[in-house]
Design a protein around this motif. Structure first.
Motif, PDB file in Angstrom:
ATOM      1  N   VAL A 208      -7.821  -1.595  13.914  1.00 20.87           N
ATOM      2  CA  VAL A 208      -7.904  -1.415  12.430  1.00 20.87           C
ATOM      3  C   VAL A 208      -6.993  -0.414  12.178  1.00 20.87           C
ATOM      4  CG1 VAL A 208      -9.243  -0.873  10.414  1.00 20.87           C
ATOM      5  CG2 VAL A 208     -10.097  -2.496  12.003  1.00 20.87           C
ATOM      6  N   GLY A 209      -7.148   0.715  12.700  1.00 23.75           N
ATOM      7  CA  GLY A 209      -6.254   1.867  12.470  1.00 23.75           C
ATOM      8  C   GLY A 209      -4.993   1.586  12.507  1.00 23.75           C
ATOM      9  N   PHE A 210      -4.342   1.054  13.757  1.00 20.72           N
ATOM     10  CA  PHE A 210      -3.156   0.810  14.191  1.00 20.72           C
ATOM     11  C   PHE A 210      -2.489  -0.190  12.920  1.00 20.72           C
ATOM     12  CE2 PHE A 210      -3.696   2.603  18.432  1.00 20.72           C
ATOM     13  CZ  PHE A 210      -2.629   3.469  18.424  1.00 20.72           C
ATOM     14  N   SER A 211      -3.259  -1.349  12.672  1.00 17.36           N
ATOM     15  CA  SER A 211      -2.764  -2.315  11.944  1.00 17.36           C
ATOM     16  C   SER A 211      -2.507  -1.744  10.472  1.00 17.36           C
ATOM     17  CB  SER A 211      -3.929  -3.302  11.900  1.00 17.36           C
ATOM     18  OG  SER A 211      -3.553  -4.368  10.979  1.00 17.36           O
ATOM     19  N   VAL A 212      -3.433  -1.078   9.846  1.00 19.45           N
ATOM     20  CA  VAL A 212      -3.239  -0.393   8.679  1.00 19.45           C
ATOM     21  C   VAL A 212      -1.777   0.532   8.907  1.00 19.45           C
ATOM     22  CG1 VAL A 212      -4.206   1.186   6.817  1.00 19.45           C
ATOM     23  CG2 VAL A 212      -5.435  -0.725   7.802  1.00 19.45           C
ATOM     24  N   ASN A 213      -1.835   1.232   9.692  1.00 16.34           N
ATOM     25  CA  ASN A 213      -0.864   2.364   9.791  1.00 16.34           C
ATOM     26  C   ASN A 213       0.550   1.587   9.847  1.00 16.34           C
ATOM     27  OD1 ASN A 213       0.419   4.987  10.623  1.00 16.34           O
ATOM     28  ND2 ASN A 213       1.187   3.922  12.325  1.00 16.34           N
ATOM     29  N   ASP A 214       0.871   0.402  10.521  1.00 15.50           N
ATOM     30  CA  ASP A 214       1.986  -0.530  10.628  1.00 15.50           C
ATOM     31  C   ASP A 214       2.169  -0.792   9.024  1.00 15.50           C
ATOM     32  OD1 ASP A 214       2.614   0.357  13.147  1.00 15.50           O
ATOM     33  OD2 ASP A 214       1.960  -1.302  14.304  1.00 15.50           O
ATOM     34  N   THR A 215       1.135  -1.420   8.641  1.00 14.72           N
ATOM     35  CA  THR A 215       1.139  -2.207   7.298  1.00 14.72           C
ATOM     36  C   THR A 215       1.757  -1.057   6.121  1.00 14.72           C
ATOM     37  OG1 THR A 215      -0.561  -3.530   7.803  1.00 14.72           O
ATOM     38  CG2 THR A 215      -0.032  -3.503   5.273  1.00 14.72           C
ATOM     39  N   VAL A 216       1.126   0.142   6.146  1.00  9.89           N
ATOM     40  CA  VAL A 216       1.567   1.107   5.348  1.00  9.89           C
ATOM     41  C   VAL A 216       2.994   1.363   5.539  1.00  9.89           C
ATOM     42  CG1 VAL A 216       1.356   3.569   4.725  1.00  9.89           C
ATOM     43  CG2 VAL A 216      -0.737   2.147   5.035  1.00  9.89           C
ATOM     44  N   VAL A 217       3.445   1.594   6.739  1.00  6.72           N
ATOM     45  CA  VAL A 217       4.984   1.869   7.113  1.00  6.72           C
ATOM     46  C   VAL A 217       5.974   1.006   6.407  1.00  6.72           C
ATOM     47  CG1 VAL A 217       6.505   2.381   8.843  1.00  6.72           C
ATOM     48  CG2 VAL A 217       4.315   3.540   8.837  1.00  6.72           C
ATOM     49  N   ILE A 218       5.559  -0.339   6.664  1.00  6.75           N
ATOM     50  CA  ILE A 218       6.203  -1.464   6.272  1.00  6.75           C
ATOM     51  C   ILE A 218       6.329  -1.595   4.503  1.00  6.75           C
ATOM     52  CG2 ILE A 218       6.317  -3.949   5.899  1.00  6.75           C
ATOM     53  CD1 ILE A 218       5.152  -4.277   8.863  1.00  6.75           C
TER      54      ILE A 218
END
Length: 251
Positions: A208-218
């Motif tokens: 969940v943490g990695f997924s949200v982090n990548d989404t925020v960066v995108i």
């Protein structure tokens, strides 16, 4: 190599849909067998697990592999006929039994009965774990609560930093990642006997943490590029944002 994400979106959607559908099928089969979408460990359902390995220092003790029919017969005689049994190891000299919670006397009696039928076990290789059903339920509830709280926090954070619709699509992407992970582990549970324990909840929270982090960066890259290059096509902006984030994540 640059991925044409938007141009090939039908391919990515189809691949994701196939993985999710296969995972859902695996979870349905798991539910029929284990009353849960994944094969649950003792952490969640409670009970006693015994892993016993034959003592092969005496060659005659390990002349033949373990016979699951003999094990079931012993368990039935002890009133534990509904127990789950696995024979593991390349030599098939180790058995794993998961049953209802057993007290010390009952465990000793069961091991003695198995030794009388199957041969002597190596005491150094014996592993016995017991978790009460109340503790198992508490661990399960705590894990689910942690996931729900994380989803709520993500929604609030993305709504404040971007917009509410951004948060909704981020949750869709998050559900996609979690569903694929659940499907893979459900398949492993059916084929390899892989059990989901409390560490699995930790792994899900990490995903969940990695997924949200990548989404925020995108999202950040899309917003920044659109701000300084308003004439660029949105498809090109998205492709650049995904490719830049993908390289960053891999490295």
């Amino acid at each position: 190599m640059k991925l044409q994400v938007t141009k090939q979106r039908s391919l990515w959607w189809g691949l994701s849909a196939a993985l999710i559908i296969a995972g859902i099928i695996a979870m349905v089969i798991s539910w029929q067998q284990f009353k849960a979408p994944l094969r649950p460990s003792l952490d969640f359902v409670g009970g006693t697990r015994l892993q016993l390995e034959r003592d092969c220092s005496d060659a005659s003790n390990c002349a033949a592999p373990l016979d699951i029919a003999d094990i079931r017969e012993v368990l039935a005689d002890e009133g534990l006929g509904t127990s789950s049994i696995q024979i593991v190891g390349s030599e098939q000299q180790t058995l794993s039994i998961r049953t209802s919670e057993l007290k010390v006397d009952a465990r000793t009696q069961l091991v003695d009965a198995l030794e009388a039928r199957l041969g002597t076990f190596d005491p150094l290789a014996t592993q016995i774990d017991t978790v009460g059903p109340t503790i198992g339920r508490q661990i399960f509830r705590a894990g689910i609560s942690a996931l729900l709280v994380s989803f709520l926090g993500i929604t609030i954070y993305l709504s404040v930093r971007f917009r509410f619709d951004y948060a909704i699509f981020a949750l869709v992407a998050l559900a996609h990642d979690v569903l694929i992970t659940l499907g893979i582990f459900s398949f492993f549970g059916l084929v390899l006997g892989q059990e989901a324990d409390s560490l699995f909840i930790v792994a899900l929270l990490t995903i969940v943490g990695f997924s949200v982090n990548d989404t925020v960066v995108i999202y950040d890259r899309i917003r920044e590029t659109s701000k300084y290059n308003p004439d660029r096509l949105i498809n090109d902006v998205i492709d650049d944002a995904v490719n830049q984030t993908l390289g960053r994540s891999i490295n």
